[in-house]
Design an enzyme around this catalytic site. Structure first.
Site, PDB file in Angstrom:
ATOM      1  N   ASN A  45      -5.939   3.669   4.083  1.00  0.00           N
ATOM      2  CA  ASN A  45      -7.186   4.412   3.924  1.00  0.00           C
ATOM      3  C   ASN A  45      -8.212   3.823   4.887  1.00  0.00           C
ATOM      4  O   ASN A  45      -8.373   2.603   4.966  1.00  0.00           O
ATOM      5  CB  ASN A  45      -7.681   4.336   2.479  1.00  0.00           C
ATOM      6  CG  ASN A  45      -8.782   5.334   2.208  1.00  0.00           C
ATOM      7  OD1 ASN A  45      -9.824   5.323   2.852  1.00  0.00           O
ATOM      8  ND2 ASN A  45      -8.549   6.209   1.242  1.00  0.00           N
ATOM      9  N   ALA A  46      -8.918   4.667   5.597  1.00  0.00           N
ATOM     10  CA  ALA A  46      -9.869   4.215   6.625  1.00  0.00           C
ATOM     11  C   ALA A  46     -11.242   3.854   6.056  1.00  0.00           C
ATOM     12  O   ALA A  46     -12.108   3.411   6.807  1.00  0.00           O
ATOM     13  CB  ALA A  46     -10.013   5.295   7.691  1.00  0.00           C
TER      14      ALA A  46
END
Length: 177
Positions: A45-46
């Protein structure tokens, strides 16, 4: 032969301080986040790499310190949904959604000036359950690894508006806002 219904998933309490100016809303934590009991815990997840870039901290900080960095910048985190039934982590698999009490949170945090939704599902649930919301709301591209239509740099470019908004909100006095 019928399969068992998806299990009930419960979201987290908000991570917010009393004078927060910005609120980031996700839809509902995914499996990795629920297992770790941390917002945006999936390793791909960024969200945390973007926040680290925007607010100038090391993405490798322990989770409580990353949360603290957001709080220091008067940014709160929460999810639109308090709970739902879901198999896996995809927003498209959400069944029986139950909203969090966002109206109550906004009432107890009157300095919030802008809400940012992490992805389309968060925005759709927000619009469904908070139709009379008067604060500015912006949908940003999902930081989820499932949203592969944009690379990290493209997502970061869109998410930069949070720091602009936070800076403007933090520089205005409560009386003038």
């Amino acid at each position: 032969m019928t399969s068992d219904p998806p299990s009930w998933k419960q979201s987290f309490p908000p991570s917010i301080r009393p004078d927060a100016r910005i609120l980031i809303l996700g839809s509902m934590p995914g499996e990795a986040s629920l297992a770790a009991q941390q917002y945006y815990a999936h390793k791909r997840n960024a969200f945390w790499p973007i926040m680290a870039e925007l607010f100038g901290f090391a993405v490798t900080l322990p989770y409580p310190q990353r949360l603290q960095k957001l709080l220091e910048n008067r940014v709160g985190l929460w999810d639109v949904l308090a709970g739902c039934r879901r198999r896996g982590s995809l927003d498209t698999a959400i069944l029986e959604p139950e909203p969090n009490d966002l109206a109550g949170l906004l009432q107890t945090h009157p300095q919030i000036r802008h809400i940012y939704c992490n992805g389309t599902a968060a925005m759709q649930f927000l619009r469904r359950y908070q139709p009379g919301l008067t604060l500015p709301v912006t949908r940003l591209p999902s930081t989820s690894p499932a949203h592969a239509g944009m690379n990290f740099q493209q997502k970061l470019l869109h998410w930069r508006q949070i720091t602009e908004s936070a800076s403007a909100a933090n520089n205005s006095s409560p009386e003038s806002a």
